[in-house]
Design a protein around this motif. Sequence first.
Motif, mmCIF file in Angstrom:
data_model
loop_
_atom_site.group_PDB
_atom_site.id
_atom_site.type_symbol
_atom_site.label_atom_id
_atom_site.label_comp_id
_atom_site.label_asym_id
_atom_site.label_seq_id
_atom_site.Cartn_x
_atom_site.Cartn_y
_atom_site.Cartn_z
ATOM 1 N N ARG A 52 156.293 98.117 84.067
ATOM 2 C CA ARG A 52 155.610 96.926 83.533
ATOM 3 C C ARG A 52 156.583 95.930 82.904
ATOM 4 O O ARG A 52 156.528 94.737 83.200
ATOM 5 C CB ARG A 52 154.570 97.351 82.486
ATOM 6 C CG ARG A 52 153.375 98.108 83.064
ATOM 7 C CD ARG A 52 152.430 98.563 81.957
ATOM 8 N NE ARG A 52 152.012 97.439 81.130
ATOM 9 C CZ ARG A 52 151.023 96.608 81.452
ATOM 10 N NH1 ARG A 52 150.330 96.799 82.553
ATOM 11 N NH2 ARG A 52 150.715 95.600 80.656
ATOM 12 N N HIS A 61 148.519 100.232 84.759
ATOM 13 C CA HIS A 61 147.953 100.015 83.418
ATOM 14 C C HIS A 61 148.194 101.201 82.488
ATOM 15 O O HIS A 61 148.429 102.313 82.953
ATOM 16 C CB HIS A 61 146.459 99.727 83.531
ATOM 17 C CG HIS A 61 146.168 98.404 84.170
ATOM 18 N ND1 HIS A 61 144.928 98.048 84.626
ATOM 19 C CD2 HIS A 61 146.987 97.345 84.440
ATOM 20 C CE1 HIS A 61 144.981 96.832 85.138
ATOM 21 N NE2 HIS A 61 146.222 96.379 85.053
ATOM 22 N N GLY A 63 146.400 103.323 79.482
ATOM 23 C CA GLY A 63 145.180 103.581 78.724
ATOM 24 C C GLY A 63 145.443 104.519 77.572
ATOM 25 O O GLY A 63 145.352 104.154 76.409
ATOM 26 N N ALA A 71 144.769 105.531 84.407
ATOM 27 C CA ALA A 71 145.044 104.118 84.689
ATOM 28 C C ALA A 71 146.480 103.883 85.137
ATOM 29 O O ALA A 71 146.780 102.912 85.822
ATOM 30 C CB ALA A 71 144.750 103.279 83.447
ATOM 31 N N CYS A 72 147.393 104.780 84.752
ATOM 32 C CA CYS A 72 148.826 104.593 85.019
ATOM 33 C C CYS A 72 149.279 105.293 86.296
ATOM 34 O O CYS A 72 150.471 105.369 86.560
ATOM 35 C CB CYS A 72 149.618 105.158 83.844
ATOM 36 S SG CYS A 72 149.517 106.959 83.778
ATOM 37 N N CYS A 124 135.662 95.298 85.623
ATOM 38 C CA CYS A 124 136.762 94.686 84.865
ATOM 39 C C CYS A 124 138.110 94.900 85.555
ATOM 40 O O CYS A 124 139.045 94.149 85.357
ATOM 41 C CB CYS A 124 136.814 95.222 83.440
ATOM 42 S SG CYS A 124 137.612 96.838 83.304
ATOM 43 N N PHE A 126 140.261 97.383 85.153
ATOM 44 C CA PHE A 126 141.317 98.078 84.413
ATOM 45 C C PHE A 126 141.694 99.415 85.054
ATOM 46 O O PHE A 126 142.864 99.755 85.168
ATOM 47 C CB PHE A 126 140.907 98.304 82.944
ATOM 48 C CG PHE A 126 142.035 98.827 82.116
ATOM 49 C CD1 PHE A 126 142.968 97.963 81.565
ATOM 50 C CD2 PHE A 126 142.208 100.189 81.912
ATOM 51 C CE1 PHE A 126 144.042 98.443 80.836
ATOM 52 C CE2 PHE A 126 143.275 100.680 81.183
ATOM 53 C CZ PHE A 126 144.192 99.800 80.636
ATOM 54 N N CYS A 127 140.671 100.141 85.501
ATOM 55 C CA CYS A 127 140.929 101.472 86.064
ATOM 56 C C CYS A 127 141.372 101.408 87.525
ATOM 57 O O CYS A 127 141.847 102.400 88.079
ATOM 58 C CB CYS A 127 139.655 102.308 86.002
ATOM 59 S SG CYS A 127 138.344 101.658 87.089
ATOM 60 N N THR A 128 141.160 100.243 88.173
ATOM 61 C CA THR A 128 141.267 100.133 89.631
ATOM 62 C C THR A 128 142.636 100.534 90.197
ATOM 63 O O THR A 128 142.688 101.272 91.194
ATOM 64 C CB THR A 128 140.884 98.710 90.082
ATOM 65 O OG1 THR A 128 139.694 98.338 89.382
ATOM 66 C CG2 THR A 128 140.646 98.643 91.572
ATOM 67 N N CYS A 159 136.487 105.468 84.512
ATOM 68 C CA CYS A 159 136.016 104.097 84.690
ATOM 69 C C CYS A 159 134.897 103.878 83.695
ATOM 70 O O CYS A 159 133.932 104.625 83.669
ATOM 71 C CB CYS A 159 135.500 103.852 86.102
ATOM 72 S SG CYS A 159 134.800 102.179 86.246
ATOM 73 N N CYS A 161 133.197 100.996 83.491
ATOM 74 C CA CYS A 161 132.281 99.932 83.927
ATOM 75 C C CYS A 161 131.311 100.366 85.020
ATOM 76 O O CYS A 161 130.113 100.230 84.885
ATOM 77 C CB CYS A 161 133.050 98.724 84.448
ATOM 78 S SG CYS A 161 134.193 97.987 83.284
#
Lengths: 190, 290
Positions: A52, A61, A63, A71-72, A124, A126-128, A159, A161
């Motif tokens: 990053r 990402h 988390g 997320a990473c 959102c 974030f988890c994608t 996730c 969402c």
Amino acid sequence: MTESSNRTTPVRRVSSPPAAESTARHNITVDINGETIEAEVESRLLLTDFLRDRVQLTGTHIGCEQGSCGACTVLLDGLPVRSCLMLAPQVDGRSVRTVEGLAAPDGALSPMQQAFCDHHGLQCGFCTPGFLMTLTSLAERETPVTLNELDHHLDSSFCRCTGYMNIRAAARHALGLAHVEGKPAQGDGT
Amino acid sequence: MKPSPLDYVRATSVDHAIELLASDNDARLLAGGQSLMPVLNLRLGAPELVVDIGRIDELRSLEFADGDVPATRGVLRIGAAMTQTEVATHPDVNGRWPMLVAAIAQIGHPQIRNRGTVCGSLAHNDPQAELPAVAVALGATMIARSVRGERSLSADDMFHGAFTTALEADEMITAVEFPEPSPEQGWSFREFSRQPGDFATAGVAAVVRRNAGSIESRLVVFGLGGGPTRATLIEEALLNAAGPDLESSVIEQWAATLDPVDDAHTSARSKIRHAQRLLVEAVAEAWERM
Ligand SMILES: Cc1cc2nc3c(=O)[nH]c(=O)nc-3n(C[C@H](O)[C@H](O)[C@H](O)COP(=O)(O)OP(=O)(O)OC[C@H]3O[C@@H](n4cnc5c(N)ncnc54)[C@H](O)[C@@H]3O)c2cc1C
Ligand code: FES
Ligand code: FES
């Protein structure tokens, strides 16, 4: 030392902040999404932060930083791993794939990314990236994937969402499991 | 959070790793990092030196030794840099050490098993971890090396309380050996966890076999706080049993010896109930497979 040093692709050197602590720094060479990256990294730098902050690939990402949220997740030599549970010096000489490496150079989405679009597999987002990397490893595997196996892989990321069903629908389509009968695996408590 | 400042060295051989361990008493081995890295990130630990053993060639091996006469069983020797995924997906392991494969499937998620090692889990001895219990049930042997030499540790001697083992601070496990289960031996591996991928609230690894008219068993309970623990009262009750059904008085007597503590999710009482149910089910299943 590294396999990538024999390659003909150009090498990109990423900069590091001046040393702020007395501990050892390491020169590493990593294949990231097909590009050879060289850097000098601190011993304690997490792979997530290397990607990053140094390589400027912010699609990976952060988390929880304890391996739970997913997320990473990135691919290390093709296998999904938690980048928050690796030190940057550990990936010297290896190959890392991040979400930025999925689309074609002309911007065309990978089949898994396209399926997420088509089936509303994200809100959102974030988890994608983590889901995409884990599911891409399944999509690229030679042995066929079962629905049960897919569900176990879906368990491995949080996730907050979507409620997972659209992610599952997207993955089923991209993995050719759309017509396979089966309810989502339930934790049966054993 | 992020780890505190530390030095990182990638060991190139076992000798290199054990020299580093011997020369620096604040050194920690890093294998798969799936337990150590959360500890560093949360700053529950802050070693000065991290010694990466994950890429030592001589530890990246999976060997099958056959017994010297046809009657003796084979041995699976797992080097310390072999991941849980690499072990569980090997076709020979799958066919011949089914309990090991069943237990690995219960560890975290695929991404965790892609990095986490079998030997790292044994060295760590998390009270809720599957593999220490499997090592006791199958009678595994750990090979430990330090600059002072090499020794073998039986699983019965290896695991003490939670997160403590018989390993000295300057020792590392180079490999673990699992004897091949005999064909007439029945096994069962069962655990309860709150959701898939979680550590076990309670679990049982059970092995039963007939030997000279009596029933020999190794019934190992884990998740209740201490290290893996054999249910010796039940093992004794099974010795002359004609079937897997256990008398409830014996089960209650055994349950009274358990001493888990309440945690944020599960009361001690319900942990005991889970352990009782899992043990009864595991004995029945293992018996059926015998
Ligand atoms: C989200 C998540 C879920 C998990 N769920 C489970 C689960 O359900 N069940 C379970 O059992 N585990 C679980 N784990 C932990 C995982 O199994 C670890 O891989 C394992 O406990 C340790 O193996 P490792 O190779 O990662 O060791 P590391 O993390 O590298 O090391 C752990 C400890 O052992 C020491 N060590 C490592 N190798 C050796 C060696 N060869 N000799 C001597 N000392 C050594 C290290 O110094 C360190 O103190 C989970 C982890 C995460 C992040
Ligand atoms: S940030 Fe790595 S798993 Fe959550
Ligand atoms: S889309 Fe928001 S967390 Fe998954």
